[in-house]
Scaffold this motif. Structure first.
Motif: not given
Ligand code: SF4
Lengths: 332, 388
Positions: B297-320
């Motif tokens: 109902i309220n998916p995270p911004s950018g890449c939806r997996f970023h809150p759990r992703c070990p490789d997440a970087r700042e850009v992942c929160t912005r780009v989908h």
């Protein structure tokens, strides 16, 4: 346990309940104030000798456990006792009046089932749409309005204002037409139906409303079952789903309600018979109470209690016949 | 592959309109199924797998609705929304009517097997009666031929004494036997595609193994295609030819099964694989995926997996990222929706890594609120990749 043995088993189980009912009714009738013999002779100058003779004749001089025993041995043989007040056997009095009551209750059930099931299915299908809201309001009104009031309103509208239907009595279809002053069977039966319509609706409305609510809830539930989704996924038309796939399992609780509500229906019949001046068991019961005719009251209570118990047993048994999942009490 | 796909799904979107908001259960998935293939649809529960599979038959129930995309089966249009002259979305004129879906597609062309064999059979009708009814309906057979066919199929799926069991009720069957009945039901209608929605999840491991072997065997003989919905990578390894990994309503990786296991291109798939026991690893190496999947109902911004992703970087929160082809194998694309890959070119390498674990708290009131604002911000700024 096989189905047959289950049936026997359930019937045997009903026996202690029936004995319980007999003890309670017997105790109530004997604890109630008033001496039946004096009541029968009310107003007359009598000597103690005569009273004792009468008491001896009806076994009233015996101690209470002996009287209960006599009463029970009579019951087992189909003897419901003797109305001292009316000087006739209770069973005869009741038999005379059973026909109209049965006719009334059965027709009320037919009316209730014939309307409640289609309406309930429709309401479930059109859930939360106008048809559903209307049916729910109808059900609510039906459940909360006393049947005698519905009866009186029906009389006022259809008998008094419009004058299209009779308001009192029944015409018994099992009697010969001449007895009711009719020239032929057609006229006789039409008259029977015309007389039956208003009391049938008055008595059946409560049952209809209850059944409709149950039908709606059950259908909604069964329409959400996975096997209904599966049927849809295999291209079964919605019509067939409503009539077959969702319908069958939704009817089981209906059977229960019909069985359990038998007592409500018989209770309602007492009032409806009074409102519509029908000479049935209900009116007989009220007369018996007014006349302090304990033997008759006891007999009717006993029979109504037995009908209720047997109704429950039949419900259980028919459930077992219809629902393949029911196991019969013990291990598989 | 050269031939046309049996089923083509493009940008399919199914949403649920609830009181608390719109749930984007399936959010723009695309995949194909070719003849004779078993295609996996994998993900944790809540990823939208089941909704996706029901959408294929257009059996999503209210308040859910398919709101966009194309579903094409053997050249017929099961679903298609097109933009009308006034900019409104409207149903394509070639789209099958509800009646045509019922009469031509459901059961006849595409059959289903559900997860729970206990709930899928109607308790008040005999097993045989139910089988016969569906066969009669979908193969235009007479009642007696359909009955013979039903008994033959019961035997085919390994039910002993089929003549006798035909007359029995579902409660007289064990879970595994019921699932066999449902498989018989699906195959007996002779569809070209069977959607199996977690059909072995409710069964114990031994029975699961038997059922998988049975399906493998029957699939070869009947040459039916399958869409196999599951959360279990072990089942995928055993049975699937190609796999789609779903996360929060999207397909994040799509590849032939060997590539998916050995050339994994998405961190979520990697995490899924690391969390399951495999013959080539020891148990100590198992690592459960951190955190829980957020609500659709309220998916995270950018890449939806970023809150759990070990490789997440700042850009992942912005780009989908939408799934893009990063490789090819066996003539099939290997797609992944992760900005790590060069095809995305959004500056992943220069971006600062997100603090490990900081965002991966299990969901709670506070986290929910954070997510809300984050998602809001994401939409306002660059919610790249996909146009909304
Ligand atoms: S896009 Fe970023 S957050 Fe998403 S999977 Fe790839 S690395 Fe992880």
């Amino acid at each position: 346990m096989g189905l047959f043995r289950y049936t026997i088993f359930r019937l045997l189980q009903a026996i202690p309940v029936l004995i319980g009912i007999s003890i309670i009714t017997f105790a109530l009738a004997n604890l109630a104030p008033g001496d039946p013999v004096r009541l029968m002779l009310q107003g007359q100058e009598v000597d103690e000798e005569l009273i004792r003779t009468i008491e001896a004749r009806y076994g009233l001089d015996q101690p209470v456990h002996v009287r209960y025993w006599n009463y029970m041995t009579g019951l087992v043989q189909g003897d419901l006792g003797y109305s001292i007040h009316r000087r006739r056997p209770v069973a005869d009095l009741m038999l005379e009046r059973a026909g109209p009551t049965l006719l009334l209750v059965l027709s009320a059930y037919v009316f209730a089932l014939a309307t409640a099931i289609p309406l309930g299915v429709l309401a479930a299908k059109r859930r939360n749409k106008p048809a559903d809201h209307v049916s729910r309001i109808v059900a609510l009104v039906g459940v909360s309005t006393p049947s005698f009031w519905i009866g009186i309103m029906l009389i006022i509208v259809f008998a008094v204002q419009l004058g299209v239907l009779p308001s009192a009595g029944l015409v018994y279809p099992w009697q010969p037409p001449e007895a009711a002053g009719h020239s032929g069977y057609i006229e006789h039966w039409i008259e029977s139906i015309r007389h039956l319509i208003l009391p049938m609706i008055a008595l059946g409305t409560l049952q209809m409303a209850t059944l409709m609510r149950v039908e709606r809830t059950q259908m909604i539930e069964s329409l959400q079952q996975e096997y209904v989704t599966l049927a849809r996924a295999y291209g079964v038309p919605e019509r067939t789903i409503l009539r077959k796939h969702a319908f069958r399992s939704a009817q089981l609780p209906i059977i229960t309600i019909v069985g359990l509500n038998l007592s409500t229906a018989l209770g309602g019949a007492v009032l409806i018979e009074t409102v519509f001046a029908i000479n049935g068991m209900g009116r007989l019961f009220i007369e018996a109470i007014q006349q302090l005719d304990y033997q008759l009251v006891m007999g009717i209570t006993m029979v109504l209690g037995a009908i209720f118990v047997i109704g429950v047993v039949i419900t259980d048994i028919s459930y077992a016949y219809i629902d393949p999942r029911v196991t019969y009490g013990d291990r598989e | 592959m050269s031939s046309d796909p049996l089923l083509r799904v493009e940008n399919l979107k199914t949403q649920f309109f609830t009181e608390t908001g719109t749930v984007r259960a399936v959010d723009g998935i695309s995949f194909e199924v070719y003849e004779g293939e078993i295609v996996g649809l994998v993900g944790e529960s809540g990823a939208g797998k089941s909704v996706a599979s029901m959408s294929l038959l257009r059996l999503v129930e209210s308040p859910g609705e398919i709101v966009g995309g194309t579903i094409e089966y053997k050249g017929t249009t099961i679903f298609d929304l097109e933009e009308g002259p006034d900019g409104d979305l409207r149903k394509h004129p070639d789209m099958l009517s509800e009646a045509a879906m019922r009469e031509r597609i459901r059961g006849r062309e595409i059959a289903v097997i559900f997860q729970d064999p206990m709930e899928s059979l109607n308790p008040v009708f005999t097993v045989g009666g139910q089988l016969r009814e569906f066969i009669e309906l979908n193969r235009d057979l007479s009642s007696s031929t359909a009955k013979a066919e039903a008994i033959r199929m019961l035997r085919e799926v390994g039910i002993p004494d089929p003549e006798q069991r035909y007359e029995e009720y579902p409660h007289q069957f064990s879970g595994g036997m019921r699932q066999r009945v449902l498989i018989a039901m699906a195959l007996a209608c002779e569809p070209n595609l069977i959607i199996a929605d977690e059909p072995t999840t409710a069964l114990d491991v031994t029975v699961e193994g038997q059922i998988l072997d049975l399906v493998d065997d029957l699939q070869e003989r009947y040459d039916t295609s399958f869409i196999w919905v599951t959360h279990d990578m072990g089942v995928v390894a055993e049975i699937c030819d190609r796999v789609n990994v779903m996360y929060l309503g999207e397909i994040v990786e799509q590849a032939p099964v060997d590539e998916l296991f050995y050339e994994t291109n998405h961190p979520y798939t990697k995490a899924l694989l690391n969390s399951m026991p495999r013959p080539d690893r020891t148990v100590e190496e198992l690592t459960p995926i951190e955190g829980v999947m957020p609500e659709a109902i309220n998916p995270p911004s950018g890449c939806r997996f970023h809150p759990r992703c070990p490789d997440a970087r700042e850009v992942c929160t912005r780009v989908h990222p939408e799934a893009r082809e990063v490789d090819r194998a066996d003539g099939h694309p290997h797609r992944a929706a992760c900005v790590k890959h060069d095809v995305f070119d959004v500056g992943y390498d220069e971006s600062v890594p997100l603090e490990d674990g900081a965002d991966a708290k299990p969901s709670g009131g506070e986290t929910e609120a954070e997510r809300g604002s984050a998602a809001g911000g994401g939409h306002a700024s660059t919610d790249g990749g996909e146009s909304r």
